[in-house]
Design an enzyme around this catalytic site. Structure first.
Site, PDB file in Angstrom:
ATOM      1  N   GLY A 107     -23.158  16.905 -10.604  1.00 42.64           N
ATOM      2  CA  GLY A 107     -23.229  15.696 -10.613  1.00 42.64           C
ATOM      3  C   GLY A 107     -24.327  15.209  -9.599  1.00 42.64           C
ATOM      4  N   GLY A 144     -18.526  10.943 -10.726  1.00 40.62           N
ATOM      5  CA  GLY A 144     -18.544   9.517 -10.680  1.00 40.62           C
ATOM      6  C   GLY A 144     -16.969   9.107 -10.416  1.00 40.62           C
ATOM      7  CB  ALA A 176       3.125  -1.882  -6.481  1.00 36.59           C
ATOM      8  CG  HIS A 181     -45.942  -2.876  17.262  1.00 34.44           C
ATOM      9  ND1 HIS A 181     -46.271  -1.684  16.055  1.00 34.44           N
ATOM     10  CD2 HIS A 181     -46.638  -2.176  18.140  1.00 34.44           C
ATOM     11  CE1 HIS A 181     -46.946  -1.087  16.511  1.00 34.44           C
ATOM     12  NE2 HIS A 181     -47.206  -1.087  17.983  1.00 34.44           N
ATOM     13  CD  GLU A 195      -2.488   1.719   0.196  1.00 32.97           C
ATOM     14  OE1 GLU A 195      -2.523   2.868  -0.277  1.00 32.97           O
ATOM     15  OE2 GLU A 195      -3.404   0.761  -0.132  1.00 32.97           O
TER      16      GLU A 195
END
Length: 465
Positions: free
Chosen positions: A182, A272, A118, A444, A35
């Site tokens: 958006g 997005g 990486a 309930h 990471e």
């Protein structure tokens, strides 16, 4: 350069990668997790968790303001103020607690974590460039879990007053005016939160309504709530670029020849996310793609032997819980267990006000699949628990086959319906029919009773509506 070997090498420490690593470690597989930033990925650090913290803080502030003039409950509060710096510190503490927990779990299950960037050499070899030096890793199984990034639009590149969702969660102060480009779930969640925090919010959306992936019946209550919060919503509209001084946005509205000028202090682009597939040597692999995403099968296998992909990099739905399920399944598969994800039930949640949730097929989707359907809805305005919570907006809706009553989809909009969605998912996963839901005794008073009542309605046996 140090050389090491492992059985499983995972690139990316987000929900997909760290869950795969933990589960593989539990199953006794030698695992290395790489990471380059913080464990937990986007979700824990700059996405799901901090955004929900911000939403909660905004709700608390907004509710406190509403009590200043008194309420039906008999509550009245004095002056209300917001210490934004303290809010951000609280949010950060939650993030650190969770990411610290991930780090502890990886250590507990003997996962080796390498911090660094990486570089894929081939399907068996990866070089990691870190502060402590460079390490070459040889592996039997290579797992790609590199996640996704906020998507930009050409007219509004990130920088200056144009911000991403990541930037929005770390603003040093609440903007007086915020334009959000958006109206998907990210844009809608942050629009609602900042409106409650006091921002004057304008939403610009190219589609003809907000949350266009869901049907209008579900999203209409959200649109109405935005109106009460003073949010301006511009649908069928496209952002065309900023003014020279960066303080206003030119917006083209379909059907209008003259552009509309929207002034704001910050312009949040929330159109997005895109897969993170560059900057780590992916091009050195000969992988079949599904558009911009890595193509996989039900085992998360790519087109290359012993190269696997999980999480957002594999396509929609780009959700943390899907990524986690993929990670856990893959680890079990690599350990020799019988495991696969074959048409799994994946719930969707939008943490707007009111919240919107969906599992399975919407009514129109079910019809497109060729099903003859029956539907049943039950409004929260007839639900006792909703009344006692002073929030009766919304409903629960169930979609089922007309012939055998097999439940195909369940949706809801309303206060805290995110807490109902796991039960909805379980019902679909178990192959429930309407009679199963109707004959299950529901506690309930709870909002969950609306699920049972919706099933009764679909069966033509309405009790409380």
């Amino acid at each position: 350069m140090e050389d090491i070997a492992t059985h499983v090498l995972i690139i990316g420490g987000g929900p997909a990668g760290y869950v795969a690593a933990i589960r593989a470690g539990q199953l006794g597989l030698p695992v290395i997790l790489v990471e380059k930033e913080q464990l937990g990925g986007t979700c824990l650090n700059i996405g799901c968790i901090p955004s929900k913290a911000l939403i909660h803080a905004a709700d608390a502030y907004h509710h406190a303001l509403a009590q200043q003039s008194g309420s039906a409950l008999g509550l009245r509060v004095g002056d209300v103020s917001l210490d934004w710096g303290k809010t951000l510190s609280w949010k950060g503490a939650i993030v650190r607690r969770l990411t610290g927990g991930v780090e502890g779990l990886l250590k507990k299950h003997k996962v080796t974590v390498l911090k660094g960037t990486a570089e894929i050499i081939d399907g068996k070899t990866v070089v990691v460039h870190g502060k402590a030096g460079t390490t070459r890793i040889r592996t039997k199984h290579l797992v790609l879990a590199t996640g996704s990034l906020p998507m930009q639009i050409g007219a509004l590149p990130f920088g200056g007053n144009v911000i991403s969702s990541t930037d929005a969660l770390a603003l040093e102060q609440v903007p007086k005016r915020l334009a959000v480009i958006g109206a998907g779930y990210i844009g809608m969640e942050l629009s609602t939160a900042f409106a409650k925090l006091g921002s004057q919010v304008t939403i610009i959306e190219a589609a003809d309504r907000i949350l266009p992936l869901w049907d209008a019946e579900l999203t209409t209550p959200v649109r109405k709530r935005l109106t009460t919060l003073g949010v301006t919503v511009m649908t069928r509209s496209e952002a065309r670029g900023l003014s020279a001084d960066g303080g206003s946005l030119l917006v083209h509205q379909h059907g209008n020849s003259a552009p509309v000028v929207v002034e704001a202090d910050k312009f949040l682009v929330a159109v997005g996310r895109r897969p993170n597939i560059s900057g780590f040597g992916l091009e050195s692999l000969d992988l079949a793609m599904n558009g911009a995403f890595i193509r996989i099968d039900k085992y998360c296998a790519t087109s290359m032997l012993n190269v696997w992909a999980i999480g957002d990099v594999t396509g929609e739905p780009m959700l943390a819980h899907r990524a986690m399920a993929q990670g856990a399944m893959l680890a079990e598969h690599l350990a020799g267990h019988k495991a696969a994800l074959d048409e799994p039930v994946i719930p969707s949640v939008c943490f707007t006000d009111p919240e919107v949730v969906s599992v399975g097929l919407l009514p129109d989707q079910a019809k497109l699949h060729g099903y003859e359907i029956v539907t049943g809805s039950f409004p929260f305005m007839a639900n006792g628990r909703a009344m006692t919570q002073q929030d009766e907006t919304g409903f629960v809706r169930v979609v089922a086959r007309a012939d055998n009553h097999l439940v195909l989809g369940i949706q809801a909009v309303g206060h805290d319906v995110s807490e109902l969605v796991n039960g909805f998912a379980l019902a679909l996963e178990m192959g429930t029919v309407l009679e199963d839901v109707a004959q299950t005794i529901h506690a309930h008073p709870t909002r969950g009773e609306a699920f049972q009542e919706a099933a009764f309605t679909a069966l033509g046996r309405n009790l409380h509506s």
